[in-house]
Design an enzyme around this catalytic site. Structure first.
Site, mmCIF file in Angstrom:
data_model
loop_
_atom_site.group_PDB
_atom_site.id
_atom_site.type_symbol
_atom_site.label_atom_id
_atom_site.label_comp_id
_atom_site.label_asym_id
_atom_site.label_seq_id
_atom_site.Cartn_x
_atom_site.Cartn_y
_atom_site.Cartn_z
ATOM 1 C CB ALA A 1 -0.944 0.005 1.201
ATOM 2 C CB VAL B 1 3.139 -10.248 2.330
ATOM 3 C CG1 VAL B 1 2.666 -8.859 2.719
ATOM 4 C CG2 VAL B 1 3.496 -10.332 0.849
ATOM 5 C CB SER C 1 -4.841 -9.730 -12.511
ATOM 6 O OG SER C 1 -4.521 -9.229 -13.798
ATOM 7 C CE1 TYR D 1 0.549 -9.849 -11.230
ATOM 8 C CE2 TYR D 1 -0.896 -10.029 -13.132
ATOM 9 C CZ TYR D 1 -0.524 -9.385 -11.959
ATOM 10 O OH TYR D 1 -1.232 -8.284 -11.537
ATOM 11 C CE LYS E 1 -2.364 -10.383 -9.185
ATOM 12 N NZ LYS E 1 -2.506 -9.777 -7.831
#
Length: 253
Positions: free
Chosen positions: A14, A64, A142, A154, A158
């Protein structure tokens, strides 16, 4: 909602882009917001902007994909802002390449941040949600989940987040916790700018081309995703769970 019952939200990744827009929107919605990202200095700067605007925010450095880092970050948020009952798993990275050129490290890095990271964050936060019999989880998927050349890692991550979301909805629903996913289309961020640079395309030209292919004839902004997250994280969204919302300027399967 009184200050004593203000919801505390955690938004990962963020410090900038979509995550920063989501954090800002949730703060405007009246939540205390913890901004998590790798660079604690960047987190604190983003948090300061929210604080300067009259909100409550905390910047916390966190990897994370690291279990100990996640545990420490969530404990700090609970101690300094309050028990987190809203979680937006937004942290993500790109390591794009065609399959035959993709290294194991490229694959593992993307899986670690998107999937392992979302798992670790959700596992750490869910205990606060179940104790409160209230929770909102939003995972950032996504349109690439449907497949995209050069993004086998990716796209797989996702798509995995969509299955992760639906299972969370099933497991946690009885505790008053909802789980939903947002699947953005083309959004103007530092990440998409970096993609343009990597493939040798002018970013403005990339945006113009993308806009022509989108039914609403424009590319997306981080605020478009923040608006969707705001609804999913709201008190009013308690009967919406296990859903994937494509925010892409047109229909997606």
């Amino acid at each position: 909602m009184t200050e004593d019952t203000t919801r505390t939200a955690i938004v990962t990744g963020a410090a900038r882009g979509i995550g920063a827009a989501v954090a800002t929107r949730l703060a405007k919605d009246g939540m205390a917001v913890a901004i998590l990202d790798l660079d604690e200095g960047a987190c604190q700067a983003a948090a300061q902007q929210i604080t300067d605007a009259g909100g409550r925010a905390l910047g916390v450095g966190c990897d994370v994909s690291d279990e100990a880092s996640v545990a420490a970050a969530v404990e700090r948020v609970a101690a300094e802002l309050g028990a987190p009952t809203v979680l937006v798993n937004n942290a993500g990275v790109l390591r794009d390449n065609l399959l035959f050129k993709m290294s194991v490290d490229d694959w593992d890095t993307v899986m670690a941040v998107h999937l392992r990271g979302s798992f670790l964050m959700t596992r750490a936060v869910q205990k606060y949600m179940t104790e409160a019999t209230y929770g909102r989880i939003v995972n950032l998927s996504s349109t690439s989940a449907q497949g995209n050349r050069g993004q086998v890692n990716y796209s797989a991550a996702k798509a995995g987040l969509q299955g992760f979301t639906k299972t969370l909805a099933i497991e946690l629903g009885k505790f008053g916790v909802t789980a939903n996913a947002i699947a953005p289309g083309f959004i103007v961020t530092d990440m998409t700018a970096a993609t343009a640079k990597r493939v040798g395309v002018d970013f403005e030209d990339m945006q113009k081309f993308a806009a022509k292919e989108i039914p609403v004839q424009r590319v997306g902004r981080p605020e478009d995703i923040a608006a969707a997250a705001s609804f999913f994280c709201s008190e009013d969204a308690g009967f919406v769970s296990g859903q994937v919302l494509y925010v892409a300027g047109g229909p997606k399967d």
